[in-house]
Design a protein around this motif. Structure first.
Motif, PDB file in Angstrom:
ATOM      1  N   VAL A 101      62.956  18.924  83.387  1.00 29.32           N
ATOM      2  CA  VAL A 101      61.804  19.422  84.152  1.00 29.32           C
ATOM      3  C   VAL A 101      61.185  20.629  83.444  1.00 29.32           C
ATOM      4  O   VAL A 101      59.965  20.736  83.323  1.00 29.32           O
ATOM      5  CB  VAL A 101      62.221  19.766  85.601  1.00 29.32           C
ATOM      6  CG1 VAL A 101      61.126  20.518  86.331  1.00 29.32           C
ATOM      7  CG2 VAL A 101      62.575  18.497  86.359  1.00 29.32           C
ATOM      8  N   GLY A 102      62.023  21.533  82.950  1.00 30.37           N
ATOM      9  CA  GLY A 102      61.515  22.691  82.212  1.00 30.37           C
ATOM     10  C   GLY A 102      60.770  22.283  80.954  1.00 30.37           C
ATOM     11  O   GLY A 102      59.720  22.844  80.630  1.00 30.37           O
ATOM     12  N   TRP A 103      61.309  21.308  80.228  1.00 29.43           N
ATOM     13  CA  TRP A 103      60.630  20.828  79.019  1.00 29.43           C
ATOM     14  C   TRP A 103      59.271  20.226  79.362  1.00 29.43           C
ATOM     15  O   TRP A 103      58.291  20.444  78.659  1.00 29.43           O
ATOM     16  CB  TRP A 103      61.496  19.780  78.318  1.00 29.43           C
ATOM     17  CG  TRP A 103      60.780  19.151  77.167  1.00 29.43           C
ATOM     18  CD1 TRP A 103      60.683  19.641  75.906  1.00 29.43           C
ATOM     19  CD2 TRP A 103      60.017  17.943  77.200  1.00 29.43           C
ATOM     20  NE1 TRP A 103      59.909  18.792  75.148  1.00 29.43           N
ATOM     21  CE2 TRP A 103      59.484  17.743  75.907  1.00 29.43           C
ATOM     22  CE3 TRP A 103      59.733  17.009  78.196  1.00 29.43           C
ATOM     23  CZ2 TRP A 103      58.692  16.651  75.595  1.00 29.43           C
ATOM     24  CZ3 TRP A 103      58.944  15.927  77.875  1.00 29.43           C
ATOM     25  CH2 TRP A 103      58.435  15.748  76.591  1.00 29.43           C
ATOM     26  N   ALA A 104      59.208  19.463  80.454  1.00 26.96           N
ATOM     27  CA  ALA A 104      57.945  18.835  80.850  1.00 26.96           C
ATOM     28  C   ALA A 104      56.896  19.891  81.187  1.00 26.96           C
ATOM     29  O   ALA A 104      55.732  19.759  80.804  1.00 26.96           O
ATOM     30  CB  ALA A 104      58.168  17.905  82.041  1.00 26.96           C
ATOM     31  N   PHE A 105      57.296  20.944  81.881  1.00 30.24           N
ATOM     32  CA  PHE A 105      56.341  22.009  82.196  1.00 30.24           C
ATOM     33  C   PHE A 105      55.888  22.732  80.940  1.00 30.24           C
ATOM     34  O   PHE A 105      54.718  23.085  80.811  1.00 30.24           O
ATOM     35  CB  PHE A 105      56.937  23.009  83.184  1.00 30.24           C
ATOM     36  CG  PHE A 105      56.808  22.572  84.619  1.00 30.24           C
ATOM     37  CD1 PHE A 105      55.561  22.434  85.210  1.00 30.24           C
ATOM     38  CD2 PHE A 105      57.933  22.303  85.369  1.00 30.24           C
ATOM     39  CE1 PHE A 105      55.446  22.027  86.519  1.00 30.24           C
ATOM     40  CE2 PHE A 105      57.829  21.893  86.687  1.00 30.24           C
ATOM     41  CZ  PHE A 105      56.577  21.755  87.265  1.00 30.24           C
ATOM     42  N   MET A 106      56.790  22.959  79.995  1.00 28.46           N
ATOM     43  CA  MET A 106      56.416  23.651  78.765  1.00 28.46           C
ATOM     44  C   MET A 106      55.539  22.770  77.877  1.00 28.46           C
ATOM     45  O   MET A 106      54.617  23.250  77.230  1.00 28.46           O
ATOM     46  CB  MET A 106      57.661  24.072  77.990  1.00 28.46           C
ATOM     47  CG  MET A 106      58.331  25.277  78.578  1.00 28.46           C
ATOM     48  SD  MET A 106      59.854  25.739  77.732  1.00 28.46           S
ATOM     49  CE  MET A 106      59.442  25.573  76.025  1.00 28.46           C
ATOM     50  N   ALA A 107      55.816  21.487  77.844  1.00 24.79           N
ATOM     51  CA  ALA A 107      55.087  20.585  76.952  1.00 24.79           C
ATOM     52  C   ALA A 107      53.667  20.316  77.440  1.00 24.79           C
ATOM     53  O   ALA A 107      52.770  20.081  76.640  1.00 24.79           O
ATOM     54  CB  ALA A 107      55.838  19.267  76.816  1.00 24.79           C
TER      55      ALA A 107
END
Length: 57
Positions: free
Chosen positions: A28-34
């Protein structure tokens, strides 16, 4: 063969659940950052529709 103790089984289930939760939070964190800048992928600049249709050589 020896049976696993109840405590050991609980600990192993907790570890597996903790690893799964960590992986989910990381995804989820990666998706928000990407996709944090208006749906554009991280590191790639966003262009408008007119800029996308222009051909640059």
């Amino acid at each position: 063969m020896s049976k696993r103790s109840h405590a050991m089984e609980s600990v192993s289930r907790f570890v597996i659940a903790a690893l799964g939760a960590t992986a989910l939070i990381g995804a989820v964190g990666w998706a928000f950052m990407a996709f944090d800048n208006g749906g554009c992928s991280g590191g790639i600049e966003c262009r408008t529709q007119s800029e996308r249709t222009q051909v640059q050589y």
